[in-house]
Design a protein around this motif. Sequence first.
Motif, mmCIF file in Angstrom:
data_model
loop_
_atom_site.group_PDB
_atom_site.id
_atom_site.type_symbol
_atom_site.label_atom_id
_atom_site.label_comp_id
_atom_site.label_asym_id
_atom_site.label_seq_id
_atom_site.Cartn_x
_atom_site.Cartn_y
_atom_site.Cartn_z
ATOM 1 N N HIS A 4 0.838 -1.203 0.000
ATOM 2 C CA HIS A 4 0.000 0.000 0.000
ATOM 3 C C HIS A 4 0.868 1.246 0.000
ATOM 4 O O HIS A 4 1.985 1.230 0.509
ATOM 5 C CB HIS A 4 -0.909 0.028 1.237
ATOM 6 C CG HIS A 4 -1.846 -1.118 1.309
ATOM 7 N ND1 HIS A 4 -3.016 -1.179 0.589
ATOM 8 C CD2 HIS A 4 -1.770 -2.287 1.997
ATOM 9 C CE1 HIS A 4 -3.625 -2.319 0.847
ATOM 10 N NE2 HIS A 4 -2.889 -3.010 1.699
ATOM 11 N N GLN A 7 -0.177 6.800 3.687
ATOM 12 C CA GLN A 7 -0.849 8.100 3.672
ATOM 13 C C GLN A 7 0.184 9.184 3.955
ATOM 14 O O GLN A 7 1.012 9.054 4.843
ATOM 15 C CB GLN A 7 -1.938 8.140 4.730
ATOM 16 C CG GLN A 7 -2.761 9.391 4.676
ATOM 17 C CD GLN A 7 -3.912 9.351 5.665
ATOM 18 O OE1 GLN A 7 -4.034 8.444 6.453
ATOM 19 N NE2 GLN A 7 -4.753 10.363 5.598
ATOM 20 N N SER A 12 2.290 10.103 -3.272
ATOM 21 C CA SER A 12 0.828 10.027 -3.414
ATOM 22 C C SER A 12 0.252 10.928 -4.494
ATOM 23 O O SER A 12 -0.520 10.458 -5.326
ATOM 24 C CB SER A 12 0.144 10.317 -2.083
ATOM 25 O OG SER A 12 0.468 9.340 -1.148
ATOM 26 N N PRO A 13 0.578 12.237 -4.514
ATOM 27 C CA PRO A 13 -0.045 13.098 -5.531
ATOM 28 C C PRO A 13 0.269 12.656 -6.957
ATOM 29 O O PRO A 13 -0.615 12.638 -7.805
ATOM 30 C CB PRO A 13 0.550 14.482 -5.248
ATOM 31 C CG PRO A 13 1.046 14.431 -3.862
ATOM 32 C CD PRO A 13 1.427 13.002 -3.601
ATOM 33 N N SER A 16 -1.479 9.211 -7.701
ATOM 34 C CA SER A 16 -2.932 9.339 -7.846
ATOM 35 C C SER A 16 -3.279 9.975 -9.193
ATOM 36 O O SER A 16 -4.238 9.577 -9.846
ATOM 37 C CB SER A 16 -3.541 10.124 -6.690
ATOM 38 O OG SER A 16 -3.133 11.462 -6.723
ATOM 39 N N SER A 19 -2.617 7.320 -11.954
ATOM 40 C CA SER A 19 -3.548 6.193 -11.909
ATOM 41 C C SER A 19 -4.863 6.542 -12.608
ATOM 42 O O SER A 19 -5.604 5.655 -13.015
ATOM 43 C CB SER A 19 -3.806 5.737 -10.471
ATOM 44 O OG SER A 19 -4.539 6.720 -9.775
ATOM 45 N N CYS A 20 -5.142 7.826 -12.751
ATOM 46 C CA CYS A 20 -6.356 8.291 -13.429
ATOM 47 C C CYS A 20 -6.013 9.077 -14.690
ATOM 48 O O CYS A 20 -6.785 9.942 -15.123
ATOM 49 C CB CYS A 20 -7.172 9.176 -12.482
ATOM 50 S SG CYS A 20 -7.701 8.359 -10.987
ATOM 51 N N VAL A 42 -3.814 16.564 -6.462
ATOM 52 C CA VAL A 42 -4.475 15.474 -5.754
ATOM 53 C C VAL A 42 -5.974 15.530 -6.035
ATOM 54 O O VAL A 42 -6.399 15.118 -7.095
ATOM 55 C CB VAL A 42 -4.155 15.482 -4.244
ATOM 56 C CG1 VAL A 42 -4.711 14.232 -3.568
ATOM 57 C CG2 VAL A 42 -2.660 15.578 -3.992
ATOM 58 N N ASP A 43 -6.785 16.035 -5.085
ATOM 59 C CA ASP A 43 -8.230 16.071 -5.320
ATOM 60 C C ASP A 43 -8.759 17.490 -5.482
ATOM 61 O O ASP A 43 -9.961 17.718 -5.455
ATOM 62 C CB ASP A 43 -8.987 15.340 -4.210
ATOM 63 C CG ASP A 43 -8.806 15.990 -2.850
ATOM 64 O OD1 ASP A 43 -7.944 16.876 -2.715
ATOM 65 O OD2 ASP A 43 -9.522 15.595 -1.915
ATOM 66 N N HIS A 69 -15.479 8.782 -9.141
ATOM 67 C CA HIS A 69 -15.170 9.911 -8.257
ATOM 68 C C HIS A 69 -16.422 10.748 -8.035
ATOM 69 O O HIS A 69 -17.377 10.670 -8.793
ATOM 70 C CB HIS A 69 -14.061 10.786 -8.861
ATOM 71 C CG HIS A 69 -12.805 10.040 -9.116
ATOM 72 N ND1 HIS A 69 -11.934 9.680 -8.121
ATOM 73 C CD2 HIS A 69 -12.280 9.544 -10.268
ATOM 74 C CE1 HIS A 69 -10.923 9.022 -8.645
ATOM 75 N NE2 HIS A 69 -11.104 8.922 -9.941
#
Length: 152
Positions: A4, A7, A12-13, A16, A19-20, A42-43, A69
């Motif tokens: 994994h 966090q 991560s950014p 992510s 991955s999309c 990120v989001d 999403h």
Amino acid sequence: RNGHLPQGSPCSPILSFYSCFSMWEQIAAIVRAADCRITVYVDDVTISGRVVPEDIVWRIKQILRRNGHAHNRRKERSVSHRSAEVTGIIVGAAQLCVPHRHYRKLLDARSDALTAGTPEERARASARAKSLEFQVQLVHRRKAAAYSAAGR
């Protein structure tokens, strides 16, 4: 770690986003066709331009939903004719700056580094302060580069 992504990992950014990637390509094509710009961190998603047509926002929401999403209506903002925050930075016609809350976090981290009880706490607070300082310096460098490019 153990199969994994931890966090808060610096990876991560980027992971992510990639991955999309096909979703972001679809959204970017729609945004470009409307002569607008997309900013993603990120989001946080910001669509900016002289005029951002409502149908583009609606189409982007459809693409997000199709890819599993959701958007948060409470965080949705529409700003025109004034400076706005774009992924944590204040952007305006002639300005680029860090929000005041960021400086508050920096002061708190510096204070924590000075008053920490253990060497581990001190090291953690110092690292946080250095990271926040770097972010501020990065914005100031970009601001200076923008002024240079504009011939100021």
